[in-house]
Design an enzyme around this catalytic site. Structure first.
Site, PDB file in Angstrom:
ATOM      1  N   ILE A 198       0.550  -1.245  -0.310  1.00  0.00           N
ATOM      2  CA  ILE A 198      -0.285  -0.302  -0.147  1.00  0.00           C
ATOM      3  C   ILE A 198       0.840   1.070  -0.176  1.00  0.00           C
ATOM      4  N   ASP A 258      11.412   2.570   4.595  1.00  0.00           N
ATOM      5  CA  ASP A 258      11.351   1.441   5.299  1.00  0.00           C
ATOM      6  C   ASP A 258      13.058   0.074   5.835  1.00  0.00           C
ATOM      7  N   LYS A 259      12.178  -0.840   6.815  1.00  0.00           N
ATOM      8  CA  LYS A 259      13.555  -1.610   7.079  1.00  0.00           C
ATOM      9  C   LYS A 259      14.022  -2.817   5.327  1.00  0.00           C
ATOM     10  N   THR A 304      -6.394  -1.051  10.532  1.00  0.00           N
ATOM     11  CA  THR A 304      -7.457  -2.138   9.634  1.00  0.00           C
ATOM     12  C   THR A 304      -8.244  -1.918  10.588  1.00  0.00           C
ATOM     13  N   ASP A 305      -9.615  -2.767   9.383  1.00  0.00           N
ATOM     14  CA  ASP A 305     -11.353  -2.643  10.370  1.00  0.00           C
ATOM     15  C   ASP A 305     -10.763  -4.376  11.162  1.00  0.00           C
ATOM     16  N   GLU A 306      -9.697  -5.117  10.824  1.00  0.00           N
ATOM     17  CA  GLU A 306      -9.499  -6.083  11.713  1.00  0.00           C
ATOM     18  C   GLU A 306      -9.866  -6.304  13.708  1.00  0.00           C
ATOM     19  N   TYR A 314      -1.609 -10.397  14.914  1.00  0.00           N
ATOM     20  CA  TYR A 314      -1.807  -8.950  13.770  1.00  0.00           C
ATOM     21  C   TYR A 314      -3.002  -8.098  14.449  1.00  0.00           C
ATOM     22  N   SER A 315      -4.043  -8.453  14.471  1.00  0.00           N
ATOM     23  CA  SER A 315      -4.976  -7.668  15.072  1.00  0.00           C
ATOM     24  C   SER A 315      -5.154  -7.144  15.799  1.00  0.00           C
ATOM     25  N   SER A 331      -2.393  -6.378  17.826  1.00  0.00           N
ATOM     26  CA  SER A 331      -0.925  -5.733  17.493  1.00  0.00           C
ATOM     27  C   SER A 331      -1.225  -4.604  16.817  1.00  0.00           C
ATOM     28  N   LYS A 332      -2.222  -4.445  15.808  1.00  0.00           N
ATOM     29  CA  LYS A 332      -2.552  -2.964  15.303  1.00  0.00           C
ATOM     30  C   LYS A 332      -3.327  -2.194  16.685  1.00  0.00           C
ATOM     31  N   ASN A 339      -9.852  -5.113   3.884  1.00  0.00           N
ATOM     32  CA  ASN A 339      -8.649  -5.692   2.780  1.00  0.00           C
ATOM     33  C   ASN A 339      -8.658  -5.030   1.554  1.00  0.00           C
ATOM     34  N   LYS A 351      -1.102 -12.909   0.400  1.00  0.00           N
ATOM     35  CA  LYS A 351      -2.087 -12.913   0.073  1.00  0.00           C
ATOM     36  C   LYS A 351      -2.807 -13.099  -0.439  1.00  0.00           C
ATOM     37  N   ARG A 360      -7.835 -21.742   9.112  1.00  0.00           N
ATOM     38  CA  ARG A 360      -6.803 -21.113   9.119  1.00  0.00           C
ATOM     39  C   ARG A 360      -7.035 -20.931  11.454  1.00  0.00           C
TER      40      ARG A 360
HETATM   41  P1  NAD Z   1       3.296  -5.701   3.361  1.00  0.00           P
HETATM   42  O1  NAD Z   1       3.599  -6.187   4.169  1.00  0.00           O
HETATM   43  O2  NAD Z   1       2.720  -4.911   1.939  1.00  0.00           O
HETATM   44  O3  NAD Z   1       4.447  -3.814   3.693  1.00  0.00           O
HETATM   45  C1  NAD Z   1       5.114  -3.302   4.724  1.00  0.00           C
HETATM   46  C2  NAD Z   1       6.297  -2.825   4.942  1.00  0.00           C
HETATM   47  O4  NAD Z   1       6.512  -2.043   5.387  1.00  0.00           O
HETATM   48  C3  NAD Z   1       7.197  -3.419   3.993  1.00  0.00           C
HETATM   49  O5  NAD Z   1       7.785  -2.349   2.945  1.00  0.00           O
HETATM   50  C4  NAD Z   1       8.512  -3.507   5.295  1.00  0.00           C
HETATM   51  O6  NAD Z   1       9.485  -3.245   4.593  1.00  0.00           O
HETATM   52  C5  NAD Z   1       8.327  -2.358   6.061  1.00  0.00           C
HETATM   53  N1  NAD Z   1       8.244  -2.310   7.621  1.00  0.00           N
HETATM   54  C6  NAD Z   1       8.010  -3.818   7.593  1.00  0.00           C
HETATM   55  N2  NAD Z   1       8.470  -3.706   9.460  1.00  0.00           N
HETATM   56  C7  NAD Z   1       9.391  -2.511   9.658  1.00  0.00           C
HETATM   57  C8  NAD Z   1      10.138  -1.983  10.289  1.00  0.00           C
HETATM   58  N3  NAD Z   1      10.238  -2.207  12.054  1.00  0.00           N
HETATM   59  N4  NAD Z   1      10.624  -0.615  10.180  1.00  0.00           N
HETATM   60  C9  NAD Z   1      10.266  -0.480   8.560  1.00  0.00           C
HETATM   61  N5  NAD Z   1       9.884  -0.579   8.044  1.00  0.00           N
HETATM   62  C10 NAD Z   1       9.401  -2.014   8.199  1.00  0.00           C
HETATM   63  O7  NAD Z   1       2.061  -4.223   4.217  1.00  0.00           O
HETATM   64  P2  NAD Z   1       0.468  -3.901   3.440  1.00  0.00           P
HETATM   65  O8  NAD Z   1      -0.242  -4.194   2.818  1.00  0.00           O
HETATM   66  O9  NAD Z   1       1.570  -2.428   2.542  1.00  0.00           O
HETATM   67  O10 NAD Z   1       0.181  -3.109   4.315  1.00  0.00           O
HETATM   68  C11 NAD Z   1       0.439  -1.636   4.862  1.00  0.00           C
HETATM   69  C12 NAD Z   1      -0.179  -0.918   6.072  1.00  0.00           C
HETATM   70  O11 NAD Z   1      -1.527  -1.084   6.093  1.00  0.00           O
HETATM   71  C13 NAD Z   1      -0.388  -1.743   7.152  1.00  0.00           C
HETATM   72  O12 NAD Z   1       0.336  -1.076   8.430  1.00  0.00           O
HETATM   73  C14 NAD Z   1      -1.320  -2.391   7.789  1.00  0.00           C
HETATM   74  O13 NAD Z   1      -1.706  -3.181   8.529  1.00  0.00           O
HETATM   75  C15 NAD Z   1      -2.064  -1.769   7.014  1.00  0.00           C
HETATM   76  N6  NAD Z   1      -3.506  -2.230   6.080  1.00  0.00           N
HETATM   77  C16 NAD Z   1      -3.160  -3.181   5.214  1.00  0.00           C
HETATM   78  C17 NAD Z   1      -4.696  -4.082   4.612  1.00  0.00           C
HETATM   79  C18 NAD Z   1      -4.438  -5.061   3.763  1.00  0.00           C
HETATM   80  O14 NAD Z   1      -5.629  -5.418   2.666  1.00  0.00           O
HETATM   81  N7  NAD Z   1      -2.793  -5.189   3.164  1.00  0.00           N
HETATM   82  C19 NAD Z   1      -5.890  -3.567   5.041  1.00  0.00           C
HETATM   83  C20 NAD Z   1      -5.736  -2.880   6.286  1.00  0.00           C
HETATM   84  C21 NAD Z   1      -4.542  -2.427   6.744  1.00  0.00           C
HETATM   85  P1  TYD Z   2      -6.114 -12.740   3.187  1.00  0.00           P
HETATM   86  O1  TYD Z   2      -5.503 -11.629   2.127  1.00  0.00           O
HETATM   87  O2  TYD Z   2      -4.658 -12.687   4.096  1.00  0.00           O
HETATM   88  O3  TYD Z   2      -6.215 -11.672   4.568  1.00  0.00           O
HETATM   89  P2  TYD Z   2      -6.825 -10.999   5.741  1.00  0.00           P
HETATM   90  O4  TYD Z   2      -6.368 -12.202   6.585  1.00  0.00           O
HETATM   91  O5  TYD Z   2      -5.765 -10.311   6.003  1.00  0.00           O
HETATM   92  O6  TYD Z   2      -8.247 -10.979   5.908  1.00  0.00           O
HETATM   93  O7  TYD Z   2      -6.986 -14.040   3.035  1.00  0.00           O
HETATM   94  C1  TYD Z   2      -8.186 -12.861   3.123  1.00  0.00           C
HETATM   95  C2  TYD Z   2      -9.384 -14.231   2.755  1.00  0.00           C
HETATM   96  O8  TYD Z   2      -9.188 -15.186   2.404  1.00  0.00           O
HETATM   97  C3  TYD Z   2      -9.276 -14.698   4.574  1.00  0.00           C
HETATM   98  O9  TYD Z   2     -10.544 -15.025   4.579  1.00  0.00           O
HETATM   99  C4  TYD Z   2      -8.343 -15.823   4.509  1.00  0.00           C
HETATM  100  C5  TYD Z   2      -8.604 -16.521   2.866  1.00  0.00           C
HETATM  101  N1  TYD Z   2      -8.119 -16.958   2.765  1.00  0.00           N
HETATM  102  C6  TYD Z   2      -7.460 -18.658   2.219  1.00  0.00           C
HETATM  103  O10 TYD Z   2      -8.521 -18.155   1.587  1.00  0.00           O
HETATM  104  N2  TYD Z   2      -6.856 -19.023   0.783  1.00  0.00           N
HETATM  105  C7  TYD Z   2      -5.384 -18.545   0.952  1.00  0.00           C
HETATM  106  O11 TYD Z   2      -4.407 -18.937   0.820  1.00  0.00           O
HETATM  107  C8  TYD Z   2      -5.024 -16.626   1.915  1.00  0.00           C
HETATM  108  C9  TYD Z   2      -4.117 -16.466   1.563  1.00  0.00           C
HETATM  109  C10 TYD Z   2      -6.433 -16.872   2.421  1.00  0.00           C
END
Ligand code: NAD
Ligand code: TYD
Length: 356
Positions: free
Chosen positions: A16, A38-39, A137-139, A162-163, A165-166, A191, A201, A293
């Site tokens: 994102i 970014d780490k 996140t909504d989680e 995860y949720s 910690s968020k 999501n 994902k 899961r």
């Molecule tokens: P991602 O896992 O793709 O990217 C996370 C980034 O954070 C990576 O570039 C990683 O290198 C960096 N990072 C991790 N630990 C670090 C640290 N200690 N210091 C500096 N950088 C660090 O995640 P994403 O899907 O892009 O999600 C971004 C944000 O959005 C997160 O906070 C996540 O909780 C939130 N979010 C994501 C979703 C989703 O569907 N992907 C939904 C709701 C909220």
């Molecule tokens: P995911 O993309 O891991 O997001 P989140 O768990 O944060 O919602 O998963 C989305 C949904 O898909 C979740 O209900 C778990 C399911 N899922 C599968 O059924 N198979 C898979 O291989 C993965 C990664 C997720």
């Protein structure tokens, strides 16, 4: 409206964050600088920003390999770039990984957020124009039954490491506003999907398995429901919040686009059949129900009336078009996928960032 000059984006090399940086630097009314801290964990890939580096590197875009868990490092970045805005994405973000190894989630998501807040509190003492935006996140709200949706007032009930910690990080952000007056906003979104998402994902994993004609692992009975938000719509919402959002407020962001996992996997199968000319059944036969899961949340749904009414945000194109764009992106970027899987991009990182 806030003027944003030096924006610290944490986690900008991830899914994102990198899409947000692309979005931000294409906004004609944004004239400032973006500092990407970014780490570069397994999920961070600076190649996501190669074009940005070429166009804006050293003038309006700066990459810093930095760990948000290291207070002094972050503090020096605040000083070096006179940071006035933080958009905080950096996190461990995958639920399955949090189940098998929660420690990194506690460190990055909680302690890392705490460090950033401490920097804002210490260094923004006398400035009133700062903003700390926390991406969540909504989680954090837990799981829904068959009806209803999460509003900004829904009590927190996180269920996975995860949720949880968020949720902890959200509470810290609110506490720093309430106690110390740090100017904050928070968003909780559903999501995301779109280009550059790490293929662990659900959507990119299914797309790649379809392309490779591998089994499609559906957890449990496949009837868990997720609300899918296109990543550019998320960026547009964040852009509105950081300029116009009210200090101390939370905004929900959702796709209003609920799908049972199994129905979404069927849709992806059908889209792949359309693209390749194969029978639908060929792809649907790849579906494999696997062990569920642990603690799998049943349903998420978002009420995003507030951001729509207050900031005039809305989702863009339909889900189908955005899914087509996403599938096309993965088909056209198989070398990106190969690098991630082979670990070659880690060598690339070492060559480009660690040894300079
Ligand atoms: P991602 O896992 O793709 O990217 C996370 C980034 O954070 C990576 O570039 C990683 O290198 C960096 N990072 C991790 N630990 C670090 C640290 N200690 N210091 C500096 N950088 C660090 O995640 P994403 O899907 O892009 O999600 C971004 C944000 O959005 C997160 O906070 C996540 O909780 C939130 N979010 C994501 C979703 C989703 O569907 N992907 C939904 C709701 C909220
Ligand atoms: P995911 O993309 O891991 O997001 P989140 O768990 O944060 O919602 O998963 C989305 C949904 O898909 C979740 O209900 C778990 C399911 N899922 C599968 O059924 N198979 C898979 O291989 C993965 C990664 C997720």
């Amino acid at each position: 409206m806030r003027t944003l000059s030096n924006i610290l984006v944490t986690g900008g090399a991830g899914f994102i964050g990198s899409n947000f940086i692309h979005y931000l630097l294409s906004q004609p009314d944004f004239k400032g600088r973006v500092i990407n801290a970014d780490k570069l964990t397994y999920a961070g890939n600076p190649e996501n920003l190669t074009d940005i580096e070429e166009r804006f590197g050293g003038t309006r875009y700066f990459f810093e390999q930095a760990d948000i868990c290291k207070f002094d490092t972050i503090k020096s970045l605040f000083r070096k770039y006179s940071i006035d805005t933080v958009v905080h994405f950096a996190a461990e973000s995958h639920v399955d990984r949090s189940i098998f190894g929660p420690k990194d989630f506690i460190e990055t998501n909680i302690v890392g957020t705490f460090n950033l807040l401490e920097c804002a509190r210490n260094l923004w003492n006398d400035r009133k124009d700062g903003l700390f935006h926390h991406v969540s996140t909504d989680e954090v709200f837990g799981s829904l039954g068959d009806t209803g949706s999460f509003s900004e007032a829904t009590p927190y009930q996180p269920t996975s490491p995860y949720s949880a910690s968020k949720a902890a990080s959200d509470h810290l952000v609110r506490a720093y506003h309430h106690t110390y007056g740090v100017p904050v906003t928070i968003s909780n979104c559903s999501n995301n999907f779109g280009p550059r998402q790490f293929p662990e994902k659900m959507i990119p994993l299914m797309i790649l398995n379809l392309l490779e004609e591998e089994p499609l692992p559906v957890y449990g009975d496949g009837k868990n429901v997720r609300d899918w938000l296109y990543v550019d719509d998320h960026s547009a919402a964040l852009w509105l919040i950081i300029r116009k959002g009210r200090e101390g407020e939370t905004y929900n962001i959702g796709g209003e686009n609920e799908w049972r996992n199994i129905d979404l996997v069927h849709l992806l199968c059908d889209k792949m059949a359309e693209a390749t000319g194969r029978e639908k059944d060929f792809y649907r036969k790849l579906i494999t129900f696997v062990k569920d899961r642990p603690g799998h949340d049943r349903r998420y749904a978002i009420d995003c009336t507030k951001i729509k009414k207050e900031l005039g945000w809305k989702q863009s194109l339909g889900f189908s078009e955005n899914l087509d764009t996403t599938i096309r992106w993965y088909r056209n970027n198989l070398s990106w996928v190969d690098k991630i899987r082979s670990g070659e991009y880690k060598t690339w990182i070492q060559r480009n960032y660690l040894n300079r």
